[in-house]
Write an enzyme that holds these catalytic residues in place. Structure first.
Site, PDB file in Angstrom:
ATOM      1  N   LYS A  53       0.771  -1.177   0.048  1.00 32.24           N
ATOM      2  CA  LYS A  53       0.052   0.032  -0.162  1.00 32.24           C
ATOM      3  C   LYS A  53       0.779   1.266   0.010  1.00 32.24           C
ATOM      4  O   LYS A  53       1.912   1.360   0.672  1.00 32.24           O
ATOM      5  CB  LYS A  53      -1.088   0.051   1.226  1.00 32.24           C
ATOM      6  CG  LYS A  53      -1.952   1.053   1.289  1.00 32.24           C
ATOM      7  CD  LYS A  53      -3.021   0.938   2.501  1.00 32.24           C
ATOM      8  CE  LYS A  53      -4.028   2.181   2.449  1.00 32.24           C
ATOM      9  NZ  LYS A  53      -4.911   1.916   3.649  1.00 32.24           N
TER      10      LYS A  53
ATOM     11  N   SER B 257      -9.840   1.945   2.597  1.00 33.63           N
ATOM     12  CA  SER B 257      -9.064   2.534   1.726  1.00 33.63           C
ATOM     13  C   SER B 257      -7.948   1.517   0.902  1.00 33.63           C
ATOM     14  O   SER B 257      -7.401   2.245   0.019  1.00 33.63           O
ATOM     15  CB  SER B 257      -8.349   3.541   2.354  1.00 33.63           C
ATOM     16  OG  SER B 257      -7.359   3.042   3.663  1.00 33.63           O
TER      17      SER B 257
ATOM     18  N   SER C  45     -10.046  -0.493   6.744  1.00 31.98           N
ATOM     19  CA  SER C  45      -9.287  -0.348   5.532  1.00 31.98           C
ATOM     20  C   SER C  45      -8.727  -1.562   4.951  1.00 31.98           C
ATOM     21  O   SER C  45      -8.403  -1.823   3.753  1.00 31.98           O
ATOM     22  CB  SER C  45      -8.455   0.705   5.430  1.00 31.98           C
ATOM     23  OG  SER C  45      -9.079   1.963   5.345  1.00 31.98           O
TER      24      SER C  45
HETATM   25  N1  GLN Z   1     -13.097   4.191   6.053  1.00 29.48           N
HETATM   26  C1  GLN Z   1     -12.604   4.657   7.392  1.00 29.48           C
HETATM   27  C2  GLN Z   1     -12.223   5.863   7.094  1.00 29.48           C
HETATM   28  O1  GLN Z   1     -12.531   6.414   6.199  1.00 29.48           O
HETATM   29  C3  GLN Z   1     -11.590   3.631   7.756  1.00 29.48           C
HETATM   30  C4  GLN Z   1     -10.288   4.033   6.740  1.00 29.48           C
HETATM   31  C5  GLN Z   1      -9.053   2.905   7.408  1.00 29.48           C
HETATM   32  O2  GLN Z   1      -9.095   1.980   7.777  1.00 29.48           O
HETATM   33  N2  GLN Z   1      -7.845   3.556   7.027  1.00 29.48           N
HETATM   34  O3  GLN Z   1     -11.570   6.614   8.201  1.00 29.48           O
END
Ligand code: GLN
Length: 464
Positions: A70, A145, A169
């Site tokens: 990532k 994400s 994410s």
């Molecule tokens: N969807 C969540 C957010 O937008 C989690 C994102 C993540 O785990 N990095 O904060």
């Protein structure tokens, strides 16, 4: 779509004498031909440079195995954009601890995967480099994400990838792309070299096509690290595993308001575990309804402070103004996307004098209650089983205008981050063309029970 890849198959090819170079070329070819926009950086130089380094570790557990990373995890001398324009020209000056550990086992880094900007999002549409796509239908989101990582593993381009999980994410994209994803116990994997979003919630974890590969990578990347003072040693007391001694807790609150087809499928999964001898117990986690609001106060608060460092002076993009103040304003205005700005505003608001007690402090207290509720539940059961996502993948663009709708995609995942427990997303077949997934949440540092339980389920599901 290609069949999903297994690390064991790649290792077998290499042990039978195949040149790892072939495997890397073949993987790069698949990655380059992909139309899923799941990479931000996929230049050959990283893969071949990394293969050269890997050759010093021929006995490593991952020698010659291609892994995607990532784009918020630093690989020395290569770009880390975090899906943001503000870091578009940033080159990592050092390796993240997870990268050092993977290098020591001979892994080969194939590229840096697409992600929501600074990991804020649930669909990978908030990437400054365009959205990544779902391998089962490119008109749909891969989840976020870590959507790039899940999409490339789901499409069978690479056997495994690293993601990061602050509120889901790793697990949400794993669910949407039909692969496995682990959010390890908070503190079990070093965050050194992971670009911080919300430091008390962030964890790095693996995404792969089967649970054995998840376990293999987890065992490599976990462990105490002096460069991350929140990292802790693994729990050594592991003990035999007998499914007949396992109690699985089913909290009713996580089955309300979800897609009925997912509900039915997860009921079948629960039955399967019951038939295999596990004890199934209904439990209640009544503070679940506060998880999303609590998360969306704490995560932006921490983010607003972590993102203060992007000022056009120390890192990345710089838009010059007439003085320092204007330079900072112009750089941040130009460099950050909409969602990141929204989080910074929410975060600064909940931390501001007069609102701090009402929002941030109260959210911290609710977080403690959620954590205590999990601890109490887990005195009685060994694992908790819930869906990973409340719905199937949605169309690109469907939620982008409505932040609250997007935030609600995380209802199943944020609690494990708030409480710190490990959580594994496991595929459980398809509903029409899209994969379905359930989630196992364990006691802190008891990843092993999640792995063993999943191995048994995997064999039952696949009829082997
Ligand atoms: N969807 C969540 C957010 O937008 C989690 C994102 C993540 O785990 N990095 O904060």
């Amino acid at each position: 779509m290609e069949k999903q890849k297994k690390i064991s198959e790649i290792k077998k090819r290499i042990s039978e004498g195949e040149n790892p170079e072939n495997i890397i070329k073949e993987t790069l070819e698949a990655v380059k031909n992909s139309t899923l926009n799941n990479y931000i950086y996929k230049d050959d130089t990283l893969a071949f440079h990394s293969l050269e380094e890997a050759k010093k570790h021929r006995d490593g557990k991952l020698f010659g195995v291609p892994i995607a990373i990532k784009d918020n995890i630093n690989i020395k001398d290569y770009p880390t954009t975090c899906g943001s324009k503000i870091l578009s020209n940033y080159i990592s000056p050092y390796d993240a601890t997870v990268i050092t550990k993977l290098k020591q086992e001979g892994a080969v880094f194939i590229g840096k995967t697409n992600m929501d900007e600074f990991a804020m999002g649930s669909s990978t549409e908030f990437s400054a480099y365009g959205p990544a796509k779902n391998p089962f239908d490119p008109d749909y989101v891969p989840g976020g994400s870590s959507g790039g990582s899940a999409s490339t593993v789901g499409a069978g381009e690479v056997p495994a990838a690293l993601g990061s999980d602050t509120g889901g994410s790793i697990r949400l994209p794993a669910a949407f792309c039909g692969v496995y994803g682990l959010k390890p116990t908070y503190g079990s994997v070093s965050r050194y070299g992971l670009v911080a979003f919300a430091s008390s919630l962030d964890q790095i974890g693996p995404i792969a096509a089967n649970v054995e590969d998840i376990e293999l990578i987890y065992n490599i990347i976990s462990g105490v690290d002096e460069k991350d003072s929140t990292s802790l040693p693994p729990n050594p007391g592991n003990k035999h595993f007998n499914i007949k001694e396992i109690k699985i807790g089913i909290p009713e609150e996580y089955f309300q308001g979800i897609d009925e087809r997912i509900h039915n499928r997860i009921d079948e999964v629960i039955k399967t575990f019951g038939n295999m001898g596990a004890k199934i117990k209904k439990i209640s986690l009544p503070h679940t309804k506060y998880s999303v609001p609590t998360y969306y106060i704490i995560a932006p608060a921490e983010a607003s402070s972590n993102l203060a460092r992007y000022d056009g002076v120390r890192y990345g993009l710089r838009i010059k103004g007439k003085d320092a103040r204007e330079t900072i304003l112009l750089t941040r205005d130009e460099g950050f996307g909409e969602e990141v700005k929204r989080r910074i505003m929410i975060g600064t608001f909940v931390l501001s004098s007069g609102y701090y007690e009402a929002y941030y402090e109260r959210a911290l207290r609710v977080r403690t209650i959620i954590k205590e509720e999990f601890d109490r539940a887990m005195q009685d059961v060994d694992v908790i089983l819930i869906p990973t996502a409340p719905e199937l993948p949605f169309r690109l663009g469907e939620k982008i205008e409505d932040p609250v709708k997007m935030y609600l995609s995380d209802v199943m995942t944020v609690s494990a981050n708030l409480a710190g427990n490990p959580a594994l997303a496991v595929p459980c077949g398809f509903i029409q063309k899209f994969p379905c997934s359930f989630q196992l949440i364990g006691r802190p540092f008891d990843e092993k029970t999640l792995f063993e339980l999943t191995k048994i389920y995997e064999r039952e599901r696949d009829g082997i």
